[in-house]
Design a protein around this motif. Structure first.
Motif, PDB file in Angstrom:
ATOM      1  N   LEU A 106       0.835  -1.208   0.000  1.00  0.00           N
ATOM      2  CA  LEU A 106       0.000   0.000   0.000  1.00  0.00           C
ATOM      3  C   LEU A 106       0.867   1.255   0.000  1.00  0.00           C
ATOM      4  CD1 LEU A 106      -2.828  -1.192   2.400  1.00  0.00           C
ATOM      5  CD2 LEU A 106      -3.070  -0.611  -0.027  1.00  0.00           C
ATOM      6  N   SER A 107       2.000   1.181   0.665  1.00  0.00           N
ATOM      7  CA  SER A 107       2.946   2.294   0.630  1.00  0.00           C
ATOM      8  C   SER A 107       3.398   2.544  -0.807  1.00  0.00           C
ATOM      9  CB  SER A 107       4.150   1.982   1.525  1.00  0.00           C
ATOM     10  OG  SER A 107       5.120   2.993   1.421  1.00  0.00           O
ATOM     11  N   LEU A 108       3.736   1.453  -1.505  1.00  0.00           N
ATOM     12  CA  LEU A 108       4.184   1.582  -2.896  1.00  0.00           C
ATOM     13  C   LEU A 108       3.063   2.016  -3.830  1.00  0.00           C
ATOM     14  CD1 LEU A 108       6.569  -1.482  -3.117  1.00  0.00           C
ATOM     15  CD2 LEU A 108       7.183   0.945  -2.972  1.00  0.00           C
ATOM     16  N   LYS A 109       1.823   1.650  -3.486  1.00  0.00           N
ATOM     17  CA  LYS A 109       0.689   2.103  -4.288  1.00  0.00           C
ATOM     18  C   LYS A 109       0.583   3.630  -4.229  1.00  0.00           C
ATOM     19  CE  LYS A 109      -4.330   1.761  -4.645  1.00  0.00           C
ATOM     20  NZ  LYS A 109      -5.544   1.264  -4.003  1.00  0.00           N
ATOM     21  N   ASN A 110       0.890   4.193  -3.061  1.00  0.00           N
ATOM     22  CA  ASN A 110       0.819   5.643  -2.887  1.00  0.00           C
ATOM     23  C   ASN A 110       2.066   6.365  -3.376  1.00  0.00           C
ATOM     24  OD1 ASN A 110      -1.743   6.528  -1.339  1.00  0.00           O
ATOM     25  ND2 ASN A 110      -1.155   4.570  -0.448  1.00  0.00           N
ATOM     26  N   ASP A 111       3.200   5.653  -3.396  1.00  0.00           N
ATOM     27  CA  ASP A 111       4.453   6.232  -3.880  1.00  0.00           C
ATOM     28  C   ASP A 111       5.311   5.093  -4.430  1.00  0.00           C
ATOM     29  OD1 ASP A 111       6.859   7.460  -4.423  1.00  0.00           O
ATOM     30  OD2 ASP A 111       7.218   8.163  -2.377  1.00  0.00           O
ATOM     31  N   PRO A 112       5.209   4.804  -5.726  1.00  0.00           N
ATOM     32  CA  PRO A 112       5.926   3.663  -6.306  1.00  0.00           C
ATOM     33  C   PRO A 112       7.442   3.728  -6.150  1.00  0.00           C
ATOM     34  CG  PRO A 112       4.260   4.467  -7.827  1.00  0.00           C
ATOM     35  CD  PRO A 112       4.341   5.459  -6.701  1.00  0.00           C
ATOM     36  N   ARG A 113       7.991   4.891  -5.865  1.00  0.00           N
ATOM     37  CA  ARG A 113       9.438   5.029  -5.681  1.00  0.00           C
ATOM     38  C   ARG A 113       9.802   5.221  -4.208  1.00  0.00           C
ATOM     39  NH1 ARG A 113      12.834   5.571  -9.551  1.00  0.00           N
ATOM     40  NH2 ARG A 113      14.139   7.064  -8.455  1.00  0.00           N
ATOM     41  N   HIS A 114       9.012   4.688  -3.334  1.00  0.00           N
ATOM     42  CA  HIS A 114       9.267   4.825  -1.892  1.00  0.00           C
ATOM     43  C   HIS A 114      10.412   3.884  -1.508  1.00  0.00           C
ATOM     44  CE1 HIS A 114       8.450   4.807   2.450  1.00  0.00           C
ATOM     45  NE2 HIS A 114       7.839   5.970   2.223  1.00  0.00           N
ATOM     46  N   PHE A 115      11.577   4.473  -1.246  1.00  0.00           N
ATOM     47  CA  PHE A 115      12.783   3.682  -0.989  1.00  0.00           C
ATOM     48  C   PHE A 115      12.607   2.711   0.170  1.00  0.00           C
ATOM     49  CE2 PHE A 115      16.490   3.405   1.826  1.00  0.00           C
ATOM     50  CZ  PHE A 115      17.265   2.538   1.066  1.00  0.00           C
ATOM     51  N   GLU A 116      12.161   3.217   1.316  1.00  0.00           N
ATOM     52  CA  GLU A 116      12.071   2.369   2.507  1.00  0.00           C
ATOM     53  C   GLU A 116      11.112   1.198   2.302  1.00  0.00           C
ATOM     54  OE1 GLU A 116      13.179   6.518   3.954  1.00  0.00           O
ATOM     55  OE2 GLU A 116      11.740   5.680   2.545  1.00  0.00           O
ATOM     56  N   ALA A 117      10.017   1.419   1.591  1.00  0.00           N
ATOM     57  CA  ALA A 117       9.058   0.328   1.349  1.00  0.00           C
ATOM     58  C   ALA A 117       9.691  -0.758   0.483  1.00  0.00           C
ATOM     59  CB  ALA A 117       7.780   0.862   0.706  1.00  0.00           C
ATOM     60  N   HIS A 118      10.416  -0.364  -0.570  1.00  0.00           N
ATOM     61  CA  HIS A 118      11.092  -1.364  -1.406  1.00  0.00           C
ATOM     62  C   HIS A 118      12.148  -2.113  -0.597  1.00  0.00           C
ATOM     63  CE1 HIS A 118       9.460  -0.886  -5.421  1.00  0.00           C
ATOM     64  NE2 HIS A 118       9.481   0.425  -5.267  1.00  0.00           N
ATOM     65  N   TYR A 119      12.952  -1.384   0.163  1.00  0.00           N
ATOM     66  CA  TYR A 119      14.017  -2.008   0.950  1.00  0.00           C
ATOM     67  C   TYR A 119      13.438  -2.960   1.998  1.00  0.00           C
ATOM     68  CZ  TYR A 119      18.132  -2.531   3.894  1.00  0.00           C
ATOM     69  OH  TYR A 119      19.173  -3.051   4.625  1.00  0.00           O
ATOM     70  N   ASN A 120      12.396  -2.520   2.684  1.00  0.00           N
ATOM     71  CA  ASN A 120      11.780  -3.369   3.704  1.00  0.00           C
ATOM     72  C   ASN A 120      11.103  -4.594   3.098  1.00  0.00           C
ATOM     73  OD1 ASN A 120      12.592  -1.821   5.949  1.00  0.00           O
ATOM     74  ND2 ASN A 120      10.907  -0.406   5.624  1.00  0.00           N
ATOM     75  N   LEU A 121      10.449  -4.424   1.965  1.00  0.00           N
ATOM     76  CA  LEU A 121       9.850  -5.572   1.271  1.00  0.00           C
ATOM     77  C   LEU A 121      10.939  -6.571   0.875  1.00  0.00           C
ATOM     78  CD1 LEU A 121       6.992  -4.512  -1.163  1.00  0.00           C
ATOM     79  CD2 LEU A 121       6.956  -6.371   0.476  1.00  0.00           C
ATOM     80  N   ALA A 122      12.054  -6.066   0.375  1.00  0.00           N
ATOM     81  CA  ALA A 122      13.167  -6.940  -0.005  1.00  0.00           C
ATOM     82  C   ALA A 122      13.668  -7.723   1.204  1.00  0.00           C
ATOM     83  CB  ALA A 122      14.297  -6.114  -0.616  1.00  0.00           C
TER      84      ALA A 122
END
Length: 198
Positions: A106-122
């Protein structure tokens, strides 16, 4: 005969979540005519936004209150991507993997380039053993924030787990370039073992 390569265990902080620490500024709108039909804005009597208040409580360690305040920030539309990301971290730390993934998404849905969300998902995908998805999100986090060394280290480990040894060595060498000499030993040990494996 197969060769068994034992990889060193990563430092816990490298795989740990990265919390959004301050509210992101909103991109300025291009000059032109003002929009006269924007919604009303709630004026708060104190200086902190809902997200900032949640972050403050979260940093103090009150998980339950922080969870409520992040949800309130989301309900009020305050820093949606940041609030979802930090709420995802709370869910992850409580052992609710599915809820954590949902919040990061949902974080990425609101900001597809959200660094922390990508890093945390990884990190989360790496923790549960889904290395292909972990690899994708580390690569995206590196595209967004190419100077963050832990993304490279964790991507190197992920590539090693996928048996992509030459690629892992290259990524770990990049990690060495971005980090301090205090962190070289672990990367050097891993590079040496990877080079023996291929």
């Amino acid at each position: 005969m197969a060769k068994v390569v034992k990889f060193p265990l990563p430092d816990p902080e490298k795989f740990g979540p990265v919390r959004v620490q301050k509210k992101r500024s909103v991109e300025p709108k291009p000059p032109g005519q003002l929009n006269l039909f924007t919604g009303a804005k709630i004026v708060r009597l104190h200086q902190l936004s809902e997200f900032e208040e949640a972050l403050m409580i979260d940093n103090q360690g009150d998980v339950n209150e922080a969870r409520k305040l992040y949800q309130k920030a989301i309900d009020d539309g305050d820093s949606l991507a940041d609030a979802y990301c930090n709420l995802g971290i709370l869910e992850w730390q409580e052992g609710y993997t599915t809820k954590a993934i949902d919040n990061f998404t949902l974080s990425l849905k609101n900001d597809p380039r959200h660094f922390e969300a990508h890093y945390n998902l990884a990190n989360l995908y790496g923790e549960i053993g889904n290395f292909p998805l972990a690899k994708v999100h580390y690569e995206v986090s590196i595209e967004i924030e190419p100077s963050f060394p832990n993304s490279y280290f964790n991507l190197g480990l992920t590539l090693a787990m996928n048996k992509e040894f030459p690629e892992a060595v290259l990524v770990l060498q990049r990690y060495r370039q971005l980090t301090s000499p205090d962190n070289y030993k672990q990367a050097d040990d891993l590079i040496s073992k990877l080079q023996q494996a291929y």
